[in-house]
Design a protein around this motif. Structure first.
Motif, PDB file in Angstrom:
ATOM      1  N   ALA A  56       0.842  -1.210   0.000  1.00 57.22           N
ATOM      2  CA  ALA A  56       0.000   0.000   0.000  1.00 57.22           C
ATOM      3  C   ALA A  56       0.872   1.253   0.000  1.00 57.22           C
ATOM      4  O   ALA A  56       0.586   2.224  -0.721  1.00 57.22           O
ATOM      5  CB  ALA A  56      -0.917  -0.013   1.220  1.00 57.22           C
ATOM      6  N   ALA A  57       1.935   1.236   0.787  1.00 54.55           N
ATOM      7  CA  ALA A  57       2.818   2.407   0.839  1.00 54.55           C
ATOM      8  C   ALA A  57       3.560   2.582  -0.479  1.00 54.55           C
ATOM      9  O   ALA A  57       3.723   3.712  -0.970  1.00 54.55           O
ATOM     10  CB  ALA A  57       3.800   2.251   1.998  1.00 54.55           C
ATOM     11  N   ASP A  58       4.008   1.485  -1.063  1.00 62.23           N
ATOM     12  CA  ASP A  58       4.707   1.568  -2.346  1.00 62.23           C
ATOM     13  C   ASP A  58       3.792   2.142  -3.433  1.00 62.23           C
ATOM     14  O   ASP A  58       4.217   2.945  -4.267  1.00 62.23           O
ATOM     15  CB  ASP A  58       5.212   0.184  -2.775  1.00 62.23           C
ATOM     16  CG  ASP A  58       6.403  -0.274  -1.938  1.00 62.23           C
ATOM     17  OD1 ASP A  58       6.962   0.564  -1.193  1.00 62.23           O
ATOM     18  OD2 ASP A  58       6.754  -1.462  -2.018  1.00 62.23           O
ATOM     19  N   ALA A  59       2.544   1.717  -3.427  1.00 63.79           N
ATOM     20  CA  ALA A  59       1.615   2.151  -4.485  1.00 63.79           C
ATOM     21  C   ALA A  59       1.228   3.613  -4.347  1.00 63.79           C
ATOM     22  O   ALA A  59       0.963   4.292  -5.354  1.00 63.79           O
ATOM     23  CB  ALA A  59       0.358   1.274  -4.453  1.00 63.79           C
ATOM     24  N   THR A  60       1.177   4.115  -3.124  1.00 63.56           N
ATOM     25  CA  THR A  60       0.627   5.458  -2.900  1.00 63.56           C
ATOM     26  C   THR A  60       1.676   6.503  -2.524  1.00 63.56           C
ATOM     27  O   THR A  60       1.381   7.699  -2.548  1.00 63.56           O
ATOM     28  CB  THR A  60      -0.399   5.417  -1.745  1.00 63.56           C
ATOM     29  OG1 THR A  60       0.275   4.921  -0.564  1.00 63.56           O
ATOM     30  CG2 THR A  60      -1.567   4.507  -2.075  1.00 63.56           C
ATOM     31  N   GLY A  61       2.869   6.044  -2.126  1.00 59.43           N
ATOM     32  CA  GLY A  61       3.857   6.984  -1.593  1.00 59.43           C
ATOM     33  C   GLY A  61       3.561   7.370  -0.156  1.00 59.43           C
ATOM     34  O   GLY A  61       4.145   8.328   0.374  1.00 59.43           O
ATOM     35  N   ALA A  62       2.650   6.646   0.486  1.00 55.35           N
ATOM     36  CA  ALA A  62       2.288   6.966   1.875  1.00 55.35           C
ATOM     37  C   ALA A  62       3.438   6.661   2.818  1.00 55.35           C
ATOM     38  O   ALA A  62       4.304   5.835   2.528  1.00 55.35           O
ATOM     39  CB  ALA A  62       1.060   6.150   2.297  1.00 55.35           C
ATOM     40  N   ARG A  63       3.414   7.352   3.965  1.00 52.60           N
ATOM     41  CA  ARG A  63       4.348   7.013   5.036  1.00 52.60           C
ATOM     42  C   ARG A  63       3.708   5.945   5.908  1.00 52.60           C
ATOM     43  O   ARG A  63       2.483   5.883   6.015  1.00 52.60           O
ATOM     44  CB  ARG A  63       4.673   8.254   5.866  1.00 52.60           C
ATOM     45  CG  ARG A  63       5.324   9.294   4.976  1.00 52.60           C
ATOM     46  CD  ARG A  63       5.546  10.606   5.645  1.00 52.60           C
ATOM     47  NE  ARG A  63       5.880  11.557   4.580  1.00 52.60           N
ATOM     48  CZ  ARG A  63       6.443  12.726   4.778  1.00 52.60           C
ATOM     49  NH1 ARG A  63       6.743  13.128   5.994  1.00 52.60           N
ATOM     50  NH2 ARG A  63       6.709  13.520   3.764  1.00 52.60           N
TER      51      ARG A  63
END
Ligand SMILES: O=C(O)c1cccc(C(=O)CC[C@H]2O[C@@H](n3cnc4c(=O)[nH]cnc43)[C@H](O)[C@@H]2O)c1
Length: 223
Positions: A124-131
């Motif tokens: 999920a973080a990889d796909a969105t750039g989220a922290r």
């Protein structure tokens, strides 16, 4: 796993994903870009748990996602940041003592933390750039610098706080369903300044995040 035929190919069916937000504005932001089921369950952990548990009794799901806006801990989660929880922790479930706060687990009861699947958090973080970091669930929105500092001290990996994640996670755990939490930061955690909440910016970040998250969620399976 049951496979479906499509144009001569065998494909895995989409995961059944339930997204639970607190309020309709958050639900509508997620639904702009995410084609799965999105429900608004109300504000606070009790309404979130009750609403999520009710939905889970009506249909089977592979994954439950708590989503919405939230407060971000400076300096790591400024307004507009997307946060994916690697830990969903109830920060005020316990007892105050003269020596400080005791989580309910120290009193011999229940749990205060749910852990989303690590592989899903990473995807999920990889796909969105989220922290990624802990997202705290509170029943009272933090409104002073002192309380923010106390939460930082007790939860050094915390990036955000909100009011529903732990309730959603408790309901999901009772039904044996994995959980994820995604928050778009609308305001800093600290001295209360409601006029400074950037709700529109956060809802936009939430919608954009779910657009990127959709393929990850739909293809995610525990087996
Ligand atoms: O007024 C509006 O238009 C509006 C639109 C969308 C959402 C809201 C809310 O007030 C949502 C409440 C919801 O937000 C979470 N939240 C946001 N900031 C914090 C915070 O600093 N500490 C704790 N929770 C926060 C929380 O999950 C609430 O349920 C209004």
């Amino acid at each position: 796993m049951v496979l479906q035929a499509e144009e001569g190919r065998l494909i895995a069916p989409s995961a059944r994903v339930l997204v639970a937000t607190a309020v309709p504005a958050e639900r509508d932001a997620v639904a702009r870009t995410f084609p799965g089921e999105v429900i608004a369950v109300g504000v606070g952990p009790a309404r979130a748990a009750a609403g999520t548990a009710t939905a889970l009794t009506k249909a089977p799901y592979d994954l439950v996602v708590s989503a919405g806006i939230g407060g971000g801990f400076a300096p790591h989660a400024p307004v507009g940041t997307l946060v994916v929880a690697d830990e969903i922790t109830a920060a005020d479930l316990g007892a105050q003592t003269p020596d400080g706060f005791l989580p309910v687990t120290d009193l011999g009861f229940g749990t205060v933390t749910h852990l989303p699947p690590a592989a899903l958090v990473r995807q999920a973080a990889d796909a969105t750039g989220a922290r990624t970091g802990a997202v705290l669930t509170v029943s009272t929105v933090t409104g002073t610098a002192e309380r923010a500092d106390e939460l930082r001290r007790r939860h050094p990996t915390a990036l955000a706080e909100a009011m529903e994640g732990f309730g959603v996670a408790e309901a999901a755990a009772l039904h044996g369903v994995p959980v994820l939490e995604v928050r778009a930061v609308s305001n800093p955690v600290g001295p209360r300044d409601r006029a400074a909440w950037r709700i529109g910016e956060a809802l936009q970040a939430l919608a954009e995040g779910f657009g990127k998250l959709a393929p990850v969620l739909e293809s995610w399976k525990t087996v």
